[in-house]
Enzyme design. Sequence first.
Site: not given
Length: 415
Positions: A373, A132, A235, A212, A209
Amino acid sequence: MGTTPTTPTRAFNVDSVRSEFPLLQREVHGKPLVYLDSAATTPKPQAVLDAVAGYDMHCTANVHRAVHELSTEATEAYEGARTALASFINAPRREELVWTRGTTEAINLFAWSWGRTNLQDGDHVLLSEMEHHANIVPWQLLREQVGIEIDVAPITDEGVLSVDAVLEFITDRTKLVSLAWISNVLGTINPVREICEAARERGITTLVDAAQAMPHANVDVQAVGCDALAFSGHKMYGPTGIGGLWARHDLLEAMPPWQGGGDMIKTVSFEESTWNDVPMKFEAGTPNIAGAIGLGAAAGWIAELGPDVIASHEHELLEQCVKRLDAIERVQLIGTAPRKAAVVSFVIDGMHPHDVGTFLDQHAVAVRTGHHCAWPLMARYDVNSTVRASMGAYNTVEEIDAFADALERIIEVFG
Ligand code: PLP
């Protein structure tokens, strides 16, 4: 607020889960909403809405600073949420969790503070093709400031990032590997544990990261073996404007503050100031108190149902979605890795993704269209944009069918 439970304490029933989300009760264009945009942001369950409202209605006060009862209650709830999140990701110490606005701010914090202290001209940072922008641009800013180089590990056409592909790009100049755990476009679940292990053996720092991963996986920083991890509340069924950076205590201790102001100091004079302890050293100014409290409730909500239980429900949805889309001739799936979370990107031959999204909206189906993104990833697949359906704990197989039926109809009428 206590810590989050480690084993589910509630049985999973999708109808009862759905009933906890006021947003999902509404209609769009006179039809029941089918919400398939969870990778962008998730609706919030009543428990989260209540936690946020509880702070606003009953104990609004600034944290850490006053001796009055409201401030004590607010501080307890706010710091209790930190404990809940630290426990949710199995952090060895609660002080290792720094509140940020979300994943983007967490990665920027790490790049600015750790990066400027530990990286020099000629050092390499390794990313992957599926990152991303939040895990690309901060390193480019650092490249301008410090002169680092950015390497990019390639993915296969299916959207798989192999450990070998990562290893091939590691040299003795690689100082950091920074990767998405789960791709927000492809849904690919990356082998972060194996990659972190390989990096650790070579003395390389790792940042994951987990934007998600938090809603779709069992996030355990000790099991993954990373050095730092970034995530967003919105999220994972929590509020917007709140998230976190977890990092190993010794790393945080050695990192300089990145923003100055109240709360992050121990002493201040015009000649010199000294810094507060970790994590407050990184939390200048009045924080998002209600957001943190809401996020604590969100972590508790997920933990009650069990991340693995939610993931297995979502896997059923994913299988149904892939089965239905595969059966539509003109649909081309982007991202078919064997290990996938419930995120499905696709293009339709001869139709622009934005048109598909607009037509789906007329059927009350909310999906995302665009580059998500992830411009470099779009370029990798030679597309400008995709349609993305992303699922959450509250979605049903019937909704997946409603979405696929709508898609078939759209192609029939407009395609
Ligand atoms: N990383 C990934 C994989 C994401 O999916 C997102 C958001 O979509 C981000 C980072 C950025 O998250 P936020 O905008 O909440 O900071």
